[in-house]
Motif scaffolding. Structure first.
Motif, PDB file in Angstrom:
ATOM      1  N   ALA A   1      10.089  80.756  66.450  1.00 43.79           N
ATOM      2  CA  ALA A   1       9.928  79.410  65.932  1.00 43.79           C
ATOM      3  C   ALA A   1       8.453  79.142  65.693  1.00 43.79           C
ATOM      4  CB  ALA A   1      10.499  78.391  66.906  1.00 43.79           C
ATOM      5  N   MET A   2       8.158  78.468  64.579  1.00 48.57           N
ATOM      6  CA  MET A   2       6.774  78.151  64.246  1.00 48.57           C
ATOM      7  C   MET A   2       6.367  76.869  64.964  1.00 48.57           C
ATOM      8  SD  MET A   2       4.643  77.277  60.765  1.00 48.57           S
ATOM      9  CE  MET A   2       5.616  78.026  59.589  1.00 48.57           C
ATOM     10  N   THR A   3       5.212  76.880  65.529  1.00 46.51           N
ATOM     11  CA  THR A   3       4.705  75.690  66.219  1.00 46.51           C
ATOM     12  C   THR A   3       3.747  74.941  65.297  1.00 46.51           C
ATOM     13  OG1 THR A   3       3.469  74.878  68.119  1.00 46.51           O
ATOM     14  CG2 THR A   3       2.910  77.070  67.339  1.00 46.51           C
ATOM     15  N   THR A   4       3.743  73.607  65.398  1.00 44.54           N
ATOM     16  CA  THR A   4       2.869  72.785  64.553  1.00 44.54           C
ATOM     17  C   THR A   4       1.841  72.037  65.387  1.00 44.54           C
ATOM     18  OG1 THR A   4       4.456  70.975  64.632  1.00 44.54           O
ATOM     19  CG2 THR A   4       4.584  72.477  62.747  1.00 44.54           C
ATOM     20  N   ASP A   5       1.617  72.482  66.595  1.00 45.65           N
ATOM     21  CA  ASP A   5       0.616  71.841  67.440  1.00 45.65           C
ATOM     22  C   ASP A   5      -0.776  72.065  66.856  1.00 45.65           C
ATOM     23  OD1 ASP A   5       2.561  71.034  69.181  1.00 45.65           O
ATOM     24  OD2 ASP A   5       2.312  72.740  70.536  1.00 45.65           O
ATOM     25  N   LEU A   6      -1.539  70.994  66.775  1.00 45.59           N
ATOM     26  CA  LEU A   6      -2.900  71.069  66.262  1.00 45.59           C
ATOM     27  C   LEU A   6      -3.891  70.938  67.410  1.00 45.59           C
ATOM     28  CD1 LEU A   6      -2.645  68.645  63.211  1.00 45.59           C
ATOM     29  CD2 LEU A   6      -2.610  71.136  63.149  1.00 45.59           C
ATOM     30  N   THR A   7      -4.998  71.604  67.267  1.00 46.22           N
ATOM     31  CA  THR A   7      -6.066  71.395  68.237  1.00 46.22           C
ATOM     32  C   THR A   7      -6.735  70.074  67.903  1.00 46.22           C
ATOM     33  OG1 THR A   7      -7.772  72.462  66.901  1.00 46.22           O
ATOM     34  CG2 THR A   7      -6.472  73.893  68.365  1.00 46.22           C
ATOM     35  N   ALA A   8      -7.478  69.542  68.836  1.00 47.97           N
ATOM     36  CA  ALA A   8      -8.192  68.281  68.601  1.00 47.97           C
ATOM     37  C   ALA A   8      -9.146  68.425  67.425  1.00 47.97           C
ATOM     38  CB  ALA A   8      -8.940  67.863  69.862  1.00 47.97           C
ATOM     39  N   ARG A   9      -9.792  69.573  67.314  1.00 51.57           N
ATOM     40  CA  ARG A   9     -10.736  69.800  66.210  1.00 51.57           C
ATOM     41  C   ARG A   9     -10.005  69.830  64.869  1.00 51.57           C
ATOM     42  NH1 ARG A   9     -14.471  75.124  65.245  1.00 51.57           N
ATOM     43  NH2 ARG A   9     -15.593  74.287  63.471  1.00 51.57           N
ATOM     44  N   GLN A  10      -8.867  70.497  64.815  1.00 51.43           N
ATOM     45  CA  GLN A  10      -8.093  70.544  63.576  1.00 51.43           C
ATOM     46  C   GLN A  10      -7.622  69.146  63.182  1.00 51.43           C
ATOM     47  OE1 GLN A  10      -5.216  73.385  65.037  1.00 51.43           O
ATOM     48  NE2 GLN A  10      -5.967  74.983  63.634  1.00 51.43           N
ATOM     49  N   GLU A  15      -7.918  64.448  59.694  1.00 50.30           N
ATOM     50  CA  GLU A  15      -8.077  62.993  59.592  1.00 50.30           C
ATOM     51  C   GLU A  15      -9.268  62.634  58.714  1.00 50.30           C
ATOM     52  OE1 GLU A  15      -8.204  61.822  63.712  1.00 50.30           O
ATOM     53  OE2 GLU A  15      -6.011  61.663  63.829  1.00 50.30           O
ATOM     54  N   ARG A  16     -10.373  63.372  58.816  1.00 50.26           N
ATOM     55  CA  ARG A  16     -11.543  63.129  57.958  1.00 50.26           C
ATOM     56  C   ARG A  16     -11.209  63.425  56.499  1.00 50.26           C
ATOM     57  NH1 ARG A  16     -14.463  65.591  62.135  1.00 50.26           N
ATOM     58  NH2 ARG A  16     -14.652  67.495  60.930  1.00 50.26           N
ATOM     59  N   MET A  17     -10.478  64.495  56.259  1.00 46.53           N
ATOM     60  CA  MET A  17     -10.077  64.842  54.891  1.00 46.53           C
ATOM     61  C   MET A  17      -9.182  63.753  54.299  1.00 46.53           C
ATOM     62  SD  MET A  17      -9.410  68.926  55.417  1.00 46.53           S
ATOM     63  CE  MET A  17      -8.652  69.172  53.822  1.00 46.53           C
ATOM     64  N   PHE A  18      -8.233  63.281  55.093  1.00 44.01           N
ATOM     65  CA  PHE A  18      -7.339  62.231  54.635  1.00 44.01           C
ATOM     66  C   PHE A  18      -8.115  60.947  54.340  1.00 44.01           C
ATOM     67  CE2 PHE A  18      -4.530  58.600  55.471  1.00 44.01           C
ATOM     68  CZ  PHE A  18      -3.553  58.839  54.510  1.00 44.01           C
ATOM     69  N   ALA A  19      -8.996  60.556  55.248  1.00 45.67           N
ATOM     70  CA  ALA A  19      -9.802  59.345  55.049  1.00 45.67           C
ATOM     71  C   ALA A  19     -10.664  59.466  53.801  1.00 45.67           C
ATOM     72  CB  ALA A  19     -10.667  59.072  56.277  1.00 45.67           C
TER      73      ALA A  19
END
Length: 89
Positions: A1-10, A15-19
């Motif tokens: 199973a693929m996990t989608t957990d992100l690190t805090a840095r990711q 979030e910066r890219m989205f903003a």
């Protein structure tokens, strides 16, 4: 199973890219190059929808600040969903 957990840095990077994308798409940045030169006489700005208030405010600022049109020349109406209002100039 693929996990989608992100690190805090990711997460911060995404979030910066989205903003940045949201800011680039704001009417105050992307609408101005598409506005025509002001007409002779009165200018009536009409806008509707969630972005209506932002678009009308950006257009009003553009015509008042760039072309020096006063409140006797620029008027308008923007209808937006509750919570999407902008102050008028």
């Amino acid at each position: 199973a693929m996990t989608t957990d992100l690190t805090a840095r990711q997460r911060r990077t995404l979030e910066r890219m989205f903003a940045g994308a949201v800011a680039a798409a704001h009417p105050s940045r992307c609408l101005i190059p598409h506005l025509p030169a002001p007409p002779q006489g009165r200018l009536i700005i009409l806008a509707a929808g969630k972005a209506g208030a932002s678009m009308a405010a950006a257009a009003e600022r553009f015509y008042r600040e760039t072309h020096g049109l006063g409140p006797d020349v620029v008027t308008g109406l923007a209808v937006a969903r509750h919570g999407y209002g902008e102050p008028a100039g």
